[in-house]
Design a protein around this motif. Sequence first.
Motif, short mmCIF file in Angstrom:
data_model
loop_
_atom_site.label_atom_id
_atom_site.label_comp_id
_atom_site.label_asym_id
_atom_site.label_seq_id
_atom_site.Cartn_x
_atom_site.Cartn_y
_atom_site.Cartn_z
N ILE A 189 0.84 -1.20 0.00
CA ILE A 189 0.00 0.00 0.00
C ILE A 189 0.88 1.25 0.00
CG2 ILE A 189 -1.64 1.33 1.37
CD1 ILE A 189 -2.91 -1.26 2.18
N ILE A 227 -2.55 8.26 2.56
CA ILE A 227 -2.38 6.81 2.52
C ILE A 227 -2.01 6.29 3.91
CG2 ILE A 227 -1.19 4.91 1.36
CD1 ILE A 227 -2.73 6.73 -0.53
N THR A 229 -2.85 7.60 6.72
CA THR A 229 -4.08 7.60 7.52
C THR A 229 -4.84 6.31 7.28
OG1 THR A 229 -4.18 9.95 7.06
CG2 THR A 229 -6.10 8.98 8.12
N TYR A 230 -4.96 5.96 6.01
CA TYR A 230 -5.66 4.72 5.67
C TYR A 230 -5.01 3.53 6.37
CZ TYR A 230 -7.11 0.63 3.08
OH TYR A 230 -7.58 -0.61 2.76
N VAL A 233 -5.55 3.61 10.23
CA VAL A 233 -6.93 3.33 10.65
C VAL A 233 -7.30 1.87 10.37
CG1 VAL A 233 -9.35 3.84 10.19
CG2 VAL A 233 -7.73 5.69 10.44
N THR A 234 -6.96 1.38 9.17
CA THR A 234 -7.35 -0.02 8.89
C THR A 234 -6.56 -1.00 9.75
OG1 THR A 234 -5.90 0.09 6.99
CG2 THR A 234 -8.25 0.26 6.58
N ILE A 237 -8.31 -0.99 13.06
CA ILE A 237 -9.56 -1.76 13.02
C ILE A 237 -9.25 -3.24 12.94
CG2 ILE A 237 -11.65 -2.21 11.69
CD1 ILE A 237 -11.59 0.68 10.79
N ILE A 290 -12.91 1.39 19.11
CA ILE A 290 -12.25 1.54 17.80
C ILE A 290 -12.51 2.94 17.25
CG2 ILE A 290 -12.21 0.74 15.41
CD1 ILE A 290 -12.86 -2.05 16.41
N ALA A 291 -13.77 3.39 17.32
CA ALA A 291 -14.12 4.69 16.77
C ALA A 291 -13.35 5.80 17.48
CB ALA A 291 -15.63 4.93 16.89
N SER A 294 -9.73 5.65 16.28
CA SER A 294 -9.65 6.08 14.89
C SER A 294 -9.79 7.59 14.81
CB SER A 294 -10.75 5.44 14.05
OG SER A 294 -10.74 4.06 14.21
#
Lengths: 305, 282, 450
Positions: A189, A227, A229-230, A233-234, A237, A290-291, A294
């Motif tokens: 990624i 990217i 951040t993605y 966060v993922t 999660i 999680i929220a 995040s």
Amino acid sequence: MDNTLQKKRTFSYAKYGYLFSLPFFLAFLIFNLYPTLYTILLGFTDSKGLGNITFHILKDDPWKNFRSILKAPTFALSIRNTFTLWMMNFIPQITLAMLLTAWFTSRRNQIRGQGFFKVVFYMPNIITAASVAVLFNSLFGYPKGPVNDLLVSMGLRSEAFYFMNFAKPTRWIVAFIQFWMWYGYTMIILVSGVLGINPEIFEAAEIDGASDRQIFFRITLPNLRTILTYTLVTSLIGGLSMYDIPKMLNNGNPNNSTLTSTMFIFNQAFAGSYMYAKGAAASMILFLIIAFFSGIIFFLMRDRK
Amino acid sequence: MTLEKRNGNVLVKTLIYIVCIFLAVLSLFPFVVMAINATRSTYQIQQHAVSLIPSTHLMDNFKVYTGKSFDPMRGFLNSLIVAIGATALTVYFSTLTAYALVAYRWKLREPFFAFILAVMMIPGIVTSIGMYQFMYRIHLTNNLLSLILPAIYAPGAVFFFRQFMLASLPLELLDSARIDGSKEFYTFNHIAMPIMKPAMATQGIFTFVYTWNNLFMPSILLTKDNMKTMPIMVAMLKGDIYKREHGAIYLGLTLTVLPLFIVYFSLSKYIIAGVALGGVKG
Amino acid sequence: MKKLLAIALALVMVFALAAPMASAEGKTVINVMSFTDEVPKMIARYVELHPEFAEKYEIETTIVATTDNGYQNALDAALANDEVPDIYCAEAAFVLKYAQGDACAYAAAYEDLGIDVAAETEAAAIAPYTIEIGTRPSDGKLVGLGYQATGGAFIYRRSIAADVFGSDDPAVVAEAIGAGTQSWDKFFEAAAALKEKGYAIVSGDGDIWHAIENSSDSGWIVDGKLTIDPKREAFLDLSKELKDNGYHNDTQDWTEAWYADMAGIGEKPVFGFYGPAWLINYVMAGNSGGSAPGEGTYGDWAVCPSNVGFFWGGTWVLAGKNVPGTDKAEAVADIIRWITLDASEDGLQYGWANGTWSGEQGTKDTVASGVVMDKSNGELDFLGGQNMFEAFVPANEYANGSNLTQYDEGINNYWRDAVRQYTAGELSREDAIAAFMQNVADNFDVEVDF
């Protein structure tokens, strides 16, 4: 005059925003709204027992399930474990992924065979978690297993070590598997993120005589912000809903040291007593956790410009 | 360049190669074990689960694998239908949704994005209770569409594409396309999508691998023999609690992973080089 | 590229939509659900043997593996949605749920299918514990029976017995381990004697657990409360004694080291294993390091009665609650009768016991019907020609189903972990018990008195 024209234009394009996100939203309404609402509702009911479709909303004490989950020491332990396991695998994972990204995207120091390496590093992610867990379980088998055989024959230990009977080694094994399965994924990624940066920026920097290190920290990283951040966060999660590996490696043992919150939820809802309501309440609590985290990541990674 | 600097470079490069080769060996190791175990008998595997010496039981394992009540060819076909269908839908519609979030300003844009993030964070394990009750009620069990159609909804993929578009989709390009008279849908298909190709290939691989290996929902939704996917068949080999066909299981795992290799390697050129910003330069 | 993708997608949709549906052609469909193809294969064999049956009925089979609770999830969903299969199977690990527990209401009583339960079970001399487990407590009616009998015995190495106890005769070994005493005293005396000559009595503590679990007087749950039966609590001390004295190889069941002990290539040679007949067929024979006497440990084994009675495993067959009163009631009853109650030489159990049911020479096993056992031959080369039924048939009498609960699988997992923590010195005895109780309290709908 100019202003109104622009307004009119943005207005007319806005409908495409709705139109293009419609399929997604429809699919959500058809396939996921019901299960999601159902789960939220369940948290406030007394639903338990297999196949028991009839349940009652807890009118007198709607937060009963939530309270009983928050009071259960095992749930608190599972949350702590999950965070520990996530940190233990995520920090080395993102570090290595970044390092590899820097190496593989360096325009000066071309690494030969990097195509091969990039492809191969993702491969642990192709095998199912179940097979990976089985493999590692036998690698660290006791009193016979490749790792123990090696340790004893090299004279590092006088007798075999029961890895899976001690909290720390088991946690490190879980964290290592997670790290090993996912660093390639994260790297891919990040690399594709770097490839998406306009090459002209790099060219300009090179002409200005920037070093590799400067380019990476001053140009690559800032441009990778969205990217990253993605990824953060993922991973959060994914990490906080870790299930397969600790479940199949050692079933949360020893002494619940690798019990994760998702395993706890699964035990509530599906194993044994079918306490759906409690499982649903626990997953909502997990959702809030999680929220919350995040949200922190989004805040820290926000565009400060 | 001074000699000292060059030496330093060589040192760094050597270090990089050592690390990379070590990691590559670690990555390939389980596949080697898997393939070798496919040739070993169940009892050999029970005695030594990890071995690097192939044995002679490949045909026996194949007989066990094909001697069950399911048809491996059918399983391969089912897996292929589900994985191709789900991947195509996920990649296309997630890109489209992300495009809606990036290319247009609309009132509900931020709330919609927040909503996508929120649904992404719901732990899937418990919604599965409602999920299979729902699939039962709408009679989509034992129908491959029950695994394909929901793929249109993939919040994680939308998030992924949105972040990539923010980083690498130049909005000026869309404006100039509009000035040239390009319709919005055409702009998306012929200008935005080509730029997103590396991201789409990357996400495509992830989705394909995930769908191909997925066991939980398929094993609940697909119960008829002619509907089963390859991972369900492998799971059925270990179905008997006391008598596991380890050799056949490893053979099944190896056969399951082969198609993944083909897809992965054929898409990996995007991971290797990327055709980033092709649209900008062209 | 894009066109190709579009075509591929279109094809996928066509394939997906054209899901072939088997047409029943006016036949009555009987739905069968199982977790392996063992029972479906039996039913297929029954249909093959009864052409007139095949003309009227069509069997629709659903097999879901037990992996990740898959089978129970799928079966539970079907039950809850009133799509109860006509015939479904349950393994010992979860049969209680379907025969006596949360899901027992979905099963039809055998008598409602037209089976004369009392007369037929007596005529076939069905092992009492299998009836006990298959009987629904709410109305006392029989809802499930098995075909195997899984009473356990002690399976030991002849050469080691001769070396330590002077003879490989089952009677001598039975005496040495205190067969039938329902205690572990003689067992530990034997363990000490074996240790002197460098042998381990068992492979790991899992080997004695199955015997202990099933010989206790009460199950984990009594009247909704967690109960630790003294015999089960004693597992802590027995396990510790085994480990501290080095009486075993400290293996865990179903791991490499455990299998290695069957081949006699573990740290110390292992004297024996506790288990039912299937353990020999499914696990030990293949892991003995040979396939004919003289190779590995093959042929060096024998069976004698256990010091404590127990059973381990087995599959029960149940009928769905919607079957009675329909036109398939008789057919379902016929199949169930053939599998679980038919003691004739044409019944399944005779073939199962002698390893001949599917035509070829298969493995021999103990079955539920005592009548079948009496006329079957359990001689095995693996056991040096011993007739294993001599030891296994009486073992069925000691087996008892009253100490099982539907949560055993999960609770046992916590208990065995707590015991391992204690024997490894990681937790004190009290802490191990407390950790176990906390786990049960937090994970099950069970009252726990701390």
